[in-house]
Enzyme design. Structure first.
Site, short mmCIF file in Angstrom:
data_model
loop_
_atom_site.label_atom_id
_atom_site.label_comp_id
_atom_site.label_asym_id
_atom_site.label_seq_id
_atom_site.Cartn_x
_atom_site.Cartn_y
_atom_site.Cartn_z
N SER A 38 11.43 5.42 2.07
CA SER A 38 12.78 5.19 1.64
C SER A 38 13.34 3.86 1.96
O SER A 38 14.25 3.20 1.47
CB SER A 38 13.88 6.47 2.13
OG SER A 38 13.00 7.54 1.97
N PHE A 39 13.03 3.52 3.20
CA PHE A 39 13.59 2.23 3.80
C PHE A 39 12.78 1.18 4.21
O PHE A 39 12.98 0.38 5.01
CB PHE A 39 14.58 2.66 5.11
CG PHE A 39 15.61 3.81 4.96
CD1 PHE A 39 16.82 3.46 4.13
CD2 PHE A 39 15.21 4.99 5.06
CE1 PHE A 39 17.71 4.30 3.74
CE2 PHE A 39 16.22 6.16 4.84
CZ PHE A 39 17.61 5.58 4.01
N SER A 40 11.40 1.36 3.72
CA SER A 40 10.60 0.36 4.07
C SER A 40 9.28 0.22 2.97
O SER A 40 9.08 1.03 2.38
CB SER A 40 9.83 0.67 5.45
OG SER A 40 9.38 1.88 5.30
N CYS A 41 8.75 -1.02 3.16
CA CYS A 41 7.75 -1.15 2.25
C CYS A 41 6.40 -1.48 3.38
O CYS A 41 6.48 -2.16 4.22
CB CYS A 41 8.08 -2.50 1.53
SG CYS A 41 7.86 -2.22 -0.35
N VAL A 42 5.41 -0.87 2.96
CA VAL A 42 4.00 -1.11 3.72
C VAL A 42 3.01 -2.02 2.89
O VAL A 42 2.71 -1.55 2.03
CB VAL A 42 3.52 0.28 4.30
CG1 VAL A 42 2.29 -0.01 5.27
CG2 VAL A 42 4.55 1.07 4.85
N VAL A 74 0.76 -1.17 0.07
CA VAL A 74 0.00 -0.05 -0.12
C VAL A 74 1.08 1.22 0.07
O VAL A 74 0.57 2.40 -0.31
CB VAL A 74 -1.12 0.10 1.25
CG1 VAL A 74 -2.14 -0.92 1.16
CG2 VAL A 74 -0.30 -0.06 2.45
N GLY A 75 2.20 1.11 0.24
CA GLY A 75 3.08 2.23 0.17
C GLY A 75 4.64 1.82 0.11
O GLY A 75 4.87 0.82 0.80
N LYS A 114 4.75 -2.82 8.30
CA LYS A 114 5.79 -2.42 7.70
C LYS A 114 7.05 -3.08 7.65
O LYS A 114 7.41 -3.75 8.61
CB LYS A 114 6.07 -0.92 8.57
CG LYS A 114 6.99 -0.01 7.71
CD LYS A 114 6.91 1.29 8.77
CE LYS A 114 7.55 2.48 7.95
NZ LYS A 114 7.60 3.42 9.16
N ASP A 133 10.11 14.11 11.29
CA ASP A 133 9.84 13.94 9.75
C ASP A 133 8.44 14.30 9.55
O ASP A 133 7.58 13.40 8.90
CB ASP A 133 9.99 12.53 9.54
CG ASP A 133 10.41 12.22 7.96
OD1 ASP A 133 10.28 13.27 7.11
OD2 ASP A 133 10.53 10.97 7.46
N1 LIG Z 1 -0.80 2.19 8.78
C1 LIG Z 1 -0.91 2.25 7.37
N2 LIG Z 1 -2.01 2.18 6.73
C2 LIG Z 1 -2.20 2.27 5.44
N3 LIG Z 1 -1.42 2.83 4.69
C3 LIG Z 1 -0.11 2.79 5.43
C4 LIG Z 1 0.13 2.90 6.68
N4 LIG Z 1 1.51 3.19 7.11
C5 LIG Z 1 1.95 3.61 5.97
N5 LIG Z 1 1.30 3.48 4.86
C6 LIG Z 1 1.42 4.08 3.59
O1 LIG Z 1 2.91 3.73 3.16
C7 LIG Z 1 3.58 4.66 2.79
C8 LIG Z 1 4.88 4.71 3.20
O2 LIG Z 1 4.90 4.81 4.60
P1 LIG Z 1 6.38 4.89 5.21
O3 LIG Z 1 5.97 5.44 6.52
O4 LIG Z 1 7.09 3.56 5.22
O5 LIG Z 1 7.21 5.78 4.54
P2 LIG Z 1 7.02 7.55 4.27
O6 LIG Z 1 6.99 8.12 5.49
O7 LIG Z 1 6.09 7.64 3.12
O8 LIG Z 1 8.48 7.61 3.47
P3 LIG Z 1 9.91 7.87 4.37
O9 LIG Z 1 9.98 6.51 4.91
O10 LIG Z 1 10.85 8.04 3.24
O11 LIG Z 1 9.82 9.17 5.14
C9 LIG Z 1 2.97 5.82 3.51
O12 LIG Z 1 3.18 6.96 2.78
C10 LIG Z 1 1.35 5.39 3.30
O13 LIG Z 1 0.78 5.73 2.12
#
Ligand SMILES: Nc1ncnc2c1ncn2[C@@H]1O[C@H](COP(=O)(O)OP(=O)(O)OP(=O)(O)O)[C@@H](O)[C@H]1O
Length: 885
Positions: free
Chosen positions: A491-495, A487-488, A509, A615
């Site tokens: 930079s360092f993770s996939c959700v 779903v997202g 995550k 952040d």
């Molecule tokens: N609990 C959640 N429910 C639904 N979608 C989520 C959830 N957590 C994260 N996401 C989706 O995953 C994306 C990536 O989240 P993540 O926190 O890993 O990175 P980010 O904050 O977008 O980027 P970076 O790690 O570079 O700061 C989010 O922008 C969001 O769209």
């Protein structure tokens, strides 16, 4: 059987700063991004990294033949039309199909430099280029076999005589004047200011100017190579002897070295960052160098598909999938990925089967001349294996059966025991919830965090609330972390979206892990994982993302959160679906802002010691099923000093565009750094523009919006997709507070609690409250559903009639109705749960502190913050902003 695939090859591969490959690395001000074509035959691209325009702009459903990348952009060669298609952002290269595009032109190869793209026509004698200083068609008399691009120049290789030619800007590189006229190359790959080529004897020769660097990239190693790739001031090659990577030239101080003892099929370099496809069944991509994602959680094609049969010296790449069928890398049955054959076995090994059209040369240790430990253990295991088979097989089998039965019985017993224990636990659930609540309540009431007795009021780490999941459970929940569950990406993770056994929908995550044990990145991932786990299990607020649990098994680090059904604010404001943006009307936008402000205010004001998020940005504001905002991503957060006005000295981290200049410049970190980022977020919400958007003349949102707001021209700032509200005063108020938040000096920015109050008033005016001072309360009912402690308001709130959970829920529903356009008939005011908990400002306040079982009253004094106007930035500050943003 032990099989060692090594040694030199008859064919060479190239990909560099901008040569076509199945993988590409873009670079530039927003950081590196790795893109790769999936190894599932779909030819679709996936990108990972920090530049959102490249990561989110990737045409994930369009089949591409190959990739190339430049500064801030990536281009793919469209599989169907053989025309280039670019995404990301670069002021000189048009995104989409580059223009002008000659009708019917079809290309066999593309290659991108910093700000240009060149493509070789299928006819092989014409090259078309687009972008900075290069837009033209270049006709040649002889057929060209390949092209490559450096920073501001491009080069090609003639098919017949294998000599090279270059064109473009000679300044700085000297590559054109220094072309080695009589040298024949198998292939060439350009870097920033140099070109490296593989000679006919597989040795590497580089030329160009290394800009006076000590570690000259021209001094290529003597090892024969099968592939080479040029970065800005460095180059990397795959050694033909063992397929390991070797890099030379300049490397930045914080650079992660290439992985040791890993074998590669393909490599490609960005500027200071290089990635490669591992020569193993997983086909994972790993990267090294400065910054960037260190691996991608998907299998990447090891090469570009070709309709030509693999000629002599090549073998067709194929791998057996789990179902024992050959997994397909290419869409068309007539296409294949051809990889170079290894031509000899390394010393001490013997050829066990030769290279043929379907498999590479295989080598195994020569047991009669063993002189390495690796060889000895291979040979002894081979002998043991033989004797086992002949003599000990029956005993071994009996032992095996016994062990399996024993293991099964132990596992079953353990399972029954756990089930029995869990059954006993169910009746305690309410008690533990109550305990949790009372713990959370204590968390809130210790908000004053008095420095005189700081230890006694610290929130103690409490990981009991976070459930421990097994990797298997989460793997099942996410369908084996399949692509469709993503779903997202950060930079360092996939959700991933997942469904637990009990039907709970969760977000998992998963840290993107470095394949090599590089000293820096795993530590960093692990640090962010631990910070997030530690903080989230201590914090509890309606507008912070709830952590449900975690899993840490065999290097895998997974965090499990509540699933946020409506994604991130970033997706709503800047996502592909324009309707989402329109649906986010002014009331919803400001509501989200107020809710996010509340979450941050809690971090600064009630967590003790205060938490600095570091952040705050729109992709970290998530939206739940009921359209409530939740602040997420605590990977960078820090515990501040107990005295929230004191500063920490921290190296800057965060996201460009949102970074507090004072923190960025002076490493001076306070809670006001979050206030700055929140100010940028407010401007983003008001204008619908990204924090940094280079499509506009003034790309920095602060530089663009603040002068307009200060001149009273707020209409010019407001998002054009929404109709201006009838009553502008509410938005004006919010715009003014945004300007205050982004003041250059942290001390001059308002504290989060003031920001929240201002926003609440703005929201009230926007919704038509008759009296702005009262209006705060109504929104708080909707927004401040204090899941954490439904009755904690009793402490300071006299009007307790509506502070209970049911009233909150009820009023939450009412507000939701209002937000859906079905407004309640008149203005409704409710006492606020949250404002009663908030540390009031500007007056002497009493805060009840519960410490070590005793209750005491702390009298706290705070100074009224001056409501001064925003002064113009000094020339130095302006220079600083221009320079940095
Ligand atoms: N609990 C959640 N429910 C639904 N979608 C989520 C959830 N957590 C994260 N996401 C989706 O995953 C994306 C990536 O989240 P993540 O926190 O890993 O990175 P980010 O904050 O977008 O980027 P970076 O790690 O570079 O700061 C989010 O922008 C969001 O769209």
């Amino acid at each position: 059987m032990f099989v060692l695939v090594v040694s030199s090859s008859t064919r060479v591969e190239v990909s560099g700063l901008g040569s076509m490959s199945s993988i590409a690395v873009s670079y530039g001000p927003d950081g590196p991004v790795f893109c790769g074509l999936k190894a599932d035959g779909s030819h679709s691209v996936s990108c990972y990294g920090s530049d959102a325009s490249v990561v989110y702009g990737a045409p994930s459903r369009v089949p591409l033949l190959g990739l190339t990348a430049g500064s801030g952009f990536v281009c793919g060669l469209l599989l169907d039309s053989n025309q280039p298609y670019c995404w990301g952002s670069n002021p000189y290269v048009k995104m989409g199909v580059p223009q002008p595009m000659i009708e019917g032109a079809a290309y066999s190869e593309i290659s991108a430099g910093d700000h240009h793209l060149c493509a070789l026509r299928k006819t092989q004698v014409l090259i078309d280029c687009w972008g900075y200083n290069m837009t033209a068609s270049y006709q040649h008399n002889a057929a060209i076999s390949m092209i490559t691009a450096g920073s501001v120049f491009s080069c090609g290789l003639f098919l017949r005589n294998k000599t090279t030619f270059c064109w473009g800007d000679e300044t700085g590189s000297g590559v054109i004047g220094l072309i080695p006229r009589n040298i024949r190359f198998h292939s060439i790959s350009a870097g920033g200011f140099h070109v490296c080529g593989i000679l006919e004897n597989f040795q590497v020769f580089c030329w160009g100017r290394s800009s006076g660097l000590q570690q000259s990239v021209n001094l290529a190693p003597m090892d024969p190579m099968v592939a080479v790739s040029g970065g800005r001031f460095h180059a990397c090659g795959i050694k033909s002897f063992n397929h390991e990577v070797l890099c030379w030239g300049f490397t930045a101080g914080d650079s992660v070295p290439p992985p040791k003892q890993a074998k590669f099929y393909e490599i490609t370099a960005g500027d200071y960052f290089t990635c490669g496809v591992l020569a193993e069944r997983s086909l994972r991509a790993v990267c090294w160098g400065s910054a960037g994602p260190w691996s991608a959680p998907l299998a990447v094609s090891p090469g570009v598909c070709s309709t030509n049969p693999c000629g002599p010296g090549y073998y067709e790449y194929s791998i057996l999938s789990n179902s024992n069928s050959v997994s397909k890398l290419c869409k068309s049955i007539d296409s294949r990925v051809c990889l170079p054959c290894s031509v000899s076995c390394p010393q001490g090994t013997l050829e066990s089967s030769p290279c043929n059209s379907s498999s590479d040369l295989k080598c195994e240790f020569n047991c009669s001349t063993c002189n390495s430990t690796q060889c000895s253990s291979f040979c002894s295991s081979k002998t043991k294996h033989k004797s086992l088979l002949s003599i000990q097989l029956p005993i071994f089998l009996a032992e095996l059966v016994f062990t399996v039965i024993l293991l099964l019985s132990v596992t079953l017993a353990a399972l029954f025991y756990v089930r029995y224990k869990l059954r006993n636990c169910t009746c305690n659930a309410t008690t533990s919830t109550t305990n949790m609540r009372s713990r959370a309540k204590r968390t809130t009431t210790t908000s004053s965090c008095p420095s005189s007795n700081k230890d006694s009021v610290k929130i103690m780490p409490d990981l009991r609330r976070a459930q421990v999941f097994t990797y298997e459970e989460l793997e099942k929940a996410t369908g084996k972390f399949k692509e469709e569950s993503i779903v997202g990406k950060g930079s360092f993770s996939c959700v991933f979206k997942g469904v637990l056994k009990d039907g709970t929908v969760v977000a998992v995550k998963r840290a993107i892990m470095a394949a090599s044990p590089s000293p820096e990145q795993p530590k960093r991932n692990s640090k962010e994982f631990k910070t997030e786990l530690d903080l989230l299990s201590r914090l509890n607020h309606a507008h912070l993302l709830n952590l449900l649990g975690y899993c840490e098994e065999e290097g895998e680090r997974l965090l499990v959160y509540e699933f946020m059904a409506h994604g991130s604010l970033y997706q709503h404001l800047h996502g592909k679906d324009p309707l989402l943006k329109k649906k986010l009307d002014w009331v919803r936008r400001v509501t989200i802002a107020v809710q996010a402000a509340r979450g941050i205010e809690y971090l600064h004001g009630y967590a003790c010691p205060p938490v600095i998020h570091r952040d705050i940005k729109s992709s970290n504001i998530l939206i739940d099923e009921e359209h409530n905002a939740r602040v997420s991503d605590f990977g960078l957060s820090l515990l501040g000093p107990t005295d929230s006005s004191a500063a920490l000295s921290e190296l800057p981290a965060g996201t460009l565009g949102y970074l507090d200049p004072e923190y960025y410049r002076l490493h001076y970190l306070t809670t006001k750094s979050d206030v700055y980022s929140f100010g940028v977020l407010l401007l983003e919400i008001l204008s619908g523009r990204k924090a940094i958007d280079m499509r506009y003349e003034e790309g920095n949102i602060v530089e663009w919006a603040v002068p307009l707001i200060k001149c009273g021209e707020i209409e010019k700032v407001l998002d054009p997709v929404l109709k201006k509200p009838g009553e502008m005063e509410g938005l004006r108020r919010i715009a003014r507070v945004a300007c205050k938040c982004v003041r250059m000096r942290g001390k001059e920015r308002p504290a989060m609690e003031k920001v929240t109050t201002e926003l609440e008033r703005g929201l009230a005016m926007l919704m038509g409250s008759p009296r702005e001072e009262e209006a705060v309360l109504a929104t708080e009912v909707v927004l401040g559903s204090s899941r954490m402690n439904n009755n904690s308001s009793n402490n300071n709130n006299n009007n307790s009639g509506s502070s209970g959970g049911s009233n909150n829920r009820k009023s939450g529903r009412m507000m939701e109705e209002m937000m859906e356009g079905m407004r309640a008939p008149s203005w409704i005011t409710f006492p606020s749960v949250t404002s009663s908990q908030r540390r009031p400002s500007g007056s002497e306040v009493e805060v009840e502190v519960e410490m070590e079982g005793r209750r005491r009253v702390v009298v706290e004094e705070e100074e009224e913050e001056e409501e001064e106007e925003i002064g113009p930035a000094s020339p130095q500050e302006e220079l600083f902003l221009q320079h940095n943003f």
